[in-house]
Design a protein around this motif. Structure first.
Motif, PDB file in Angstrom:
ATOM      1  N   ALA A 270       0.814  -1.215   0.000  1.00  0.00           N
ATOM      2  CA  ALA A 270       0.000   0.000   0.000  1.00  0.00           C
ATOM      3  C   ALA A 270       0.847   1.263   0.000  1.00  0.00           C
ATOM      4  CB  ALA A 270      -0.934   0.001   1.222  1.00  0.00           C
ATOM      5  N   ASN A 271       2.161   1.110  -0.070  1.00  0.00           N
ATOM      6  CA  ASN A 271       3.055   2.271  -0.060  1.00  0.00           C
ATOM      7  C   ASN A 271       4.421   1.865  -0.590  1.00  0.00           C
ATOM      8  OD1 ASN A 271       3.957   4.857   0.407  1.00  0.00           O
ATOM      9  ND2 ASN A 271       4.421   4.511   2.562  1.00  0.00           N
ATOM     10  N   PRO A 272       4.533   1.467  -1.866  1.00  0.00           N
ATOM     11  CA  PRO A 272       5.794   0.898  -2.364  1.00  0.00           C
ATOM     12  C   PRO A 272       6.933   1.901  -2.454  1.00  0.00           C
ATOM     13  CG  PRO A 272       4.265   1.234  -4.170  1.00  0.00           C
ATOM     14  CD  PRO A 272       3.501   1.501  -2.904  1.00  0.00           C
ATOM     15  N   ALA A 273       6.625   3.190  -2.460  1.00  0.00           N
ATOM     16  CA  ALA A 273       7.690   4.188  -2.591  1.00  0.00           C
ATOM     17  C   ALA A 273       8.482   4.367  -1.302  1.00  0.00           C
ATOM     18  CB  ALA A 273       7.104   5.527  -3.024  1.00  0.00           C
ATOM     19  N   MET A 274       7.931   3.923  -0.185  1.00  0.00           N
ATOM     20  CA  MET A 274       8.619   4.075   1.092  1.00  0.00           C
ATOM     21  C   MET A 274       9.018   2.706   1.609  1.00  0.00           C
ATOM     22  SD  MET A 274       9.914   5.911   3.431  1.00  0.00           S
ATOM     23  CE  MET A 274       9.320   7.560   3.147  1.00  0.00           C
ATOM     24  N   ALA A 275      10.189   2.243   1.170  1.00  0.00           N
ATOM     25  CA  ALA A 275      10.666   0.915   1.548  1.00  0.00           C
ATOM     26  C   ALA A 275      11.323   0.983   2.917  1.00  0.00           C
ATOM     27  CB  ALA A 275      11.643   0.390   0.507  1.00  0.00           C
ATOM     28  N   SER A 276      10.509   1.140   3.937  1.00  0.00           N
ATOM     29  CA  SER A 276      11.019   1.330   5.288  1.00  0.00           C
ATOM     30  C   SER A 276      10.370   0.339   6.238  1.00  0.00           C
ATOM     31  CB  SER A 276      10.738   2.766   5.756  1.00  0.00           C
ATOM     32  OG  SER A 276      10.875   2.892   7.144  1.00  0.00           O
ATOM     33  N   VAL A 277      11.196  -0.364   7.007  1.00  0.00           N
ATOM     34  CA  VAL A 277      10.672  -1.293   8.003  1.00  0.00           C
ATOM     35  C   VAL A 277       9.843  -0.549   9.046  1.00  0.00           C
ATOM     36  CG1 VAL A 277      11.354  -2.837   9.874  1.00  0.00           C
ATOM     37  CG2 VAL A 277      12.483  -3.012   7.658  1.00  0.00           C
ATOM     38  N   THR A 278      10.323   0.621   9.463  1.00  0.00           N
ATOM     39  CA  THR A 278       9.598   1.404  10.459  1.00  0.00           C
ATOM     40  C   THR A 278       8.207   1.767   9.965  1.00  0.00           C
ATOM     41  OG1 THR A 278      11.658   2.319  11.329  1.00  0.00           O
ATOM     42  CG2 THR A 278       9.644   3.511  11.836  1.00  0.00           C
ATOM     43  N   THR A 279       8.105   2.212   8.709  1.00  0.00           N
ATOM     44  CA  THR A 279       6.812   2.566   8.135  1.00  0.00           C
ATOM     45  C   THR A 279       5.911   1.345   8.024  1.00  0.00           C
ATOM     46  OG1 THR A 279       7.823   4.359   6.868  1.00  0.00           O
ATOM     47  CG2 THR A 279       5.671   3.603   6.147  1.00  0.00           C
ATOM     48  N   ALA A 280       6.472   0.221   7.604  1.00  0.00           N
ATOM     49  CA  ALA A 280       5.683  -1.000   7.465  1.00  0.00           C
ATOM     50  C   ALA A 280       5.098  -1.429   8.807  1.00  0.00           C
ATOM     51  CB  ALA A 280       6.546  -2.116   6.878  1.00  0.00           C
ATOM     52  N   ILE A 281       5.902  -1.362   9.864  1.00  0.00           N
ATOM     53  CA  ILE A 281       5.429  -1.753  11.188  1.00  0.00           C
ATOM     54  C   ILE A 281       4.317  -0.815  11.658  1.00  0.00           C
ATOM     55  CG2 ILE A 281       6.090  -1.871  13.625  1.00  0.00           C
ATOM     56  CD1 ILE A 281       8.820  -2.912  12.682  1.00  0.00           C
ATOM     57  N   SER A 282       4.504   0.485  11.447  1.00  0.00           N
ATOM     58  CA  SER A 282       3.488   1.459  11.842  1.00  0.00           C
ATOM     59  C   SER A 282       2.174   1.208  11.120  1.00  0.00           C
ATOM     60  CB  SER A 282       3.995   2.872  11.561  1.00  0.00           C
ATOM     61  OG  SER A 282       2.990   3.834  11.786  1.00  0.00           O
ATOM     62  N   GLN A 283       2.254   0.987   9.809  1.00  0.00           N
ATOM     63  CA  GLN A 283       1.046   0.746   9.038  1.00  0.00           C
ATOM     64  C   GLN A 283       0.384  -0.569   9.436  1.00  0.00           C
ATOM     65  OE1 GLN A 283       2.038   0.955   4.899  1.00  0.00           O
ATOM     66  NE2 GLN A 283       2.449   3.148   4.939  1.00  0.00           N
ATOM     67  N   GLY A 284       1.199  -1.589   9.698  1.00  0.00           N
ATOM     68  CA  GLY A 284       0.640  -2.862  10.113  1.00  0.00           C
ATOM     69  C   GLY A 284      -0.090  -2.761  11.436  1.00  0.00           C
ATOM     70  N   ALA A 285       0.499  -2.049  12.390  1.00  0.00           N
ATOM     71  CA  ALA A 285      -0.152  -1.863  13.685  1.00  0.00           C
ATOM     72  C   ALA A 285      -1.470  -1.118  13.519  1.00  0.00           C
ATOM     73  CB  ALA A 285       0.779  -1.101  14.628  1.00  0.00           C
ATOM     74  N   THR A 286      -1.477  -0.090  12.666  1.00  0.00           N
ATOM     75  CA  THR A 286      -2.711   0.656  12.421  1.00  0.00           C
ATOM     76  C   THR A 286      -3.776  -0.236  11.803  1.00  0.00           C
ATOM     77  OG1 THR A 286      -1.514   2.741  12.117  1.00  0.00           O
ATOM     78  CG2 THR A 286      -3.714   2.617  11.173  1.00  0.00           C
ATOM     79  N   ALA A 287      -3.383  -1.076  10.838  1.00  0.00           N
ATOM     80  CA  ALA A 287      -4.339  -1.980  10.206  1.00  0.00           C
ATOM     81  C   ALA A 287      -4.916  -2.964  11.217  1.00  0.00           C
ATOM     82  CB  ALA A 287      -3.677  -2.726   9.057  1.00  0.00           C
ATOM     83  N   GLY A 288      -4.047  -3.505  12.080  1.00  0.00           N
ATOM     84  CA  GLY A 288      -4.524  -4.451  13.080  1.00  0.00           C
ATOM     85  C   GLY A 288      -5.503  -3.817  14.055  1.00  0.00           C
ATOM     86  N   ILE A 289      -5.169  -2.638  14.535  1.00  0.00           N
ATOM     87  CA  ILE A 289      -6.047  -1.940  15.482  1.00  0.00           C
ATOM     88  C   ILE A 289      -7.365  -1.551  14.810  1.00  0.00           C
ATOM     89  CG2 ILE A 289      -6.298   0.196  16.813  1.00  0.00           C
ATOM     90  CD1 ILE A 289      -3.272  -0.014  17.388  1.00  0.00           C
ATOM     91  N   ALA A 291      -8.822  -3.004  12.245  1.00  0.00           N
ATOM     92  CA  ALA A 291      -9.631  -4.206  12.026  1.00  0.00           C
ATOM     93  C   ALA A 291     -10.300  -4.637  13.325  1.00  0.00           C
ATOM     94  CB  ALA A 291      -8.749  -5.320  11.472  1.00  0.00           C
ATOM     95  N   GLN A 292      -9.555  -4.597  14.426  1.00  0.00           N
ATOM     96  CA  GLN A 292     -10.120  -4.992  15.715  1.00  0.00           C
ATOM     97  C   GLN A 292     -11.252  -4.074  16.123  1.00  0.00           C
ATOM     98  OE1 GLN A 292      -8.995  -3.139  18.877  1.00  0.00           O
ATOM     99  NE2 GLN A 292     -10.404  -4.313  20.150  1.00  0.00           N
ATOM    100  N   GLN A 293     -11.072  -2.774  15.968  1.00  0.00           N
ATOM    101  CA  GLN A 293     -12.097  -1.818  16.392  1.00  0.00           C
ATOM    102  C   GLN A 293     -13.339  -1.898  15.509  1.00  0.00           C
ATOM    103  OE1 GLN A 293     -10.221   2.038  16.634  1.00  0.00           O
ATOM    104  NE2 GLN A 293      -9.150   1.529  18.528  1.00  0.00           N
ATOM    105  N   SER A 294     -13.147  -2.312  14.232  1.00  0.00           N
ATOM    106  CA  SER A 294     -14.307  -2.422  13.342  1.00  0.00           C
ATOM    107  C   SER A 294     -15.215  -3.581  13.727  1.00  0.00           C
ATOM    108  CB  SER A 294     -13.847  -2.593  11.897  1.00  0.00           C
ATOM    109  OG  SER A 294     -13.338  -3.902  11.663  1.00  0.00           O
ATOM    110  N   MET A 295     -14.714  -4.490  14.571  1.00  0.00           N
ATOM    111  CA  MET A 295     -15.506  -5.654  14.982  1.00  0.00           C
ATOM    112  C   MET A 295     -16.200  -5.450  16.319  1.00  0.00           C
ATOM    113  SD  MET A 295     -13.157  -8.879  13.708  1.00  0.00           S
ATOM    114  CE  MET A 295     -11.555  -8.230  14.253  1.00  0.00           C
ATOM    115  N   LEU A 296     -16.041  -4.280  16.923  1.00  0.00           N
ATOM    116  CA  LEU A 296     -16.661  -4.023  18.216  1.00  0.00           C
ATOM    117  C   LEU A 296     -18.186  -3.949  18.065  1.00  0.00           C
ATOM    118  CD1 LEU A 296     -14.240  -1.277  19.613  1.00  0.00           C
ATOM    119  CD2 LEU A 296     -14.219  -3.746  20.065  1.00  0.00           C
ATOM    120  N   VAL A 297     -18.880  -4.438  19.056  1.00  0.00           N
ATOM    121  CA  VAL A 297     -20.347  -4.415  19.038  1.00  0.00           C
ATOM    122  C   VAL A 297     -20.883  -3.617  20.214  1.00  0.00           C
ATOM    123  CG1 VAL A 297     -20.536  -6.583  17.809  1.00  0.00           C
ATOM    124  CG2 VAL A 297     -20.439  -6.595  20.287  1.00  0.00           C
TER     125      VAL A 297
END
Length: 297
Positions: A270-289, A291-297
């Motif tokens: 989702a961001n091929p121009a920024m080949a950064s491990v730090t950016t990947a981890i940040s984006q992954g954490a955001t995606a995980g959170i 997804a979790q919050q979208s399942m709250l009832v």
């Protein structure tokens, strides 16, 4: 049924799994063990893990995830995806059918090496794309830049923080006269002609050889080959994409959700121009959170 299936278990995917696992959500991570930066000897700029081999960092991350009973790591390829939010189905290369309420796509991109002898063999060792990842280790040395279009002009200014000795290789590109004038003002030579070969010793550049027969020596070569997604699952789903200077990327919002509800994307996919491990981890954490919050009832 899982709460989430994560396709791609490198830095972005594992970061997403960590957040979901800590929320006690049931997660399966599918991974084939071929991260984009596997060619690099060390990963830099990641707080707490600076100058460690990237495969070692990933191995340690997987060991840490083992303490979360709701996370399952599976060495398998995802062959197909079907369904809609709250009822997705993923068929693996092993023939296993998995169900999940949410999907996170983090299968990354593959760099498309030019058909130049020595280029692929030197990639990740002495041909690199990112000064933030490798610039400190080669500061004050003679850098080369393979021109790839208008964005390359910005790299020239960026590299000044690391070195004052830079040679630009036009590699067949037409560089506009005003840009050439700016490069001359900066005392940056331009070597015209196409690159025919990268002469190297075990991946370490000795010279950049041109079709004209001219050879030019540099210590490190920065290049930005185009890339493409490592899988085509997003195509089969009809997910919206955007064109970037380096390739196709998935279109996501600030929560990392794609154009299809319930499907998130993170990392280089989702961001091929920024080949950064730090950016990947940040984006992954955001995606995980997210997804979790979208399942709250």
């Amino acid at each position: 049924m899982d709460d989430a299936i994560i396709i791609g278990g490198s830095f972005a995917g594992l970061a997403a799994a960590l957040q979901l696992g800590r929320a006690r959500r049931k997660v399966t991570v599918l991974d084939t063990g071929l991260p984009r930066n596997r060619f690099a000897g060390h990963s830099h700029g990641l707080l707490g893990h600076d100058h460690k081999p990237p495969l070692d960092i990933l191995a340690e991350a997987r060991q840490q995830l083992a303490r979360y009973p709701t996370i399952r790591l599976v060495n398998a390829r995802a062959d197909s995806i079907s369904g809609t939010i709250d009822d997705f189905s993923v068929l693996t290369g092993d023939g296993e059918s998995l169900g999940a309420r949410r999907l996170i796509l983090s299968y990354g991109v593959a760099d498309q090496m030019p058909d130049v002898p020595g280029f692929a063999e030197s990639w990740g060792t002495s041909i690199v794309p990112c000064p933030y990842c490798d610039g400190f280790e080669v500061a004050d040395q003679h850098w080369g830049l393979v021109w790839s279009g208008p964005p390359s002009h910005n790299y020239v200014r960026l590299y000044h923080d690391w070195t004052d000795t830079l040679t630009v290789f036009a590699d067949g590109h037409d560089i506009a006269p005003d840009i050439r004038a700016d490069l001359a003002r900066r005392n940056i030579p331009v070597v015209d002609g196409r690159i025919a070969e990268i002469a190297h010793h075990r991946g370490h550049i000795t010279t950049v050889n041109l079709e004209s027969g001219r050879n030019a020596a540099v210590d490190i070569l920065f290049a930005h080959p185009r890339n493409k997604p490592s899988a085509s699952l997003h195509d089969s789903l009809g997910l919206a994409t955007v064109n970037t200077p380096l390739g196709i990327a998935l279109k996501v919002d600030e929560r990392r959700e794609s154009s299809m509800p319930g499907i998130y994307a993170a990392g280089d996919l989702a961001n091929p121009a920024m080949a950064s491990v730090t950016t990947a981890i940040s984006q992954g954490a955001t995606a995980g959170i997210s997804a979790q919050q979208s399942m709250l009832v």
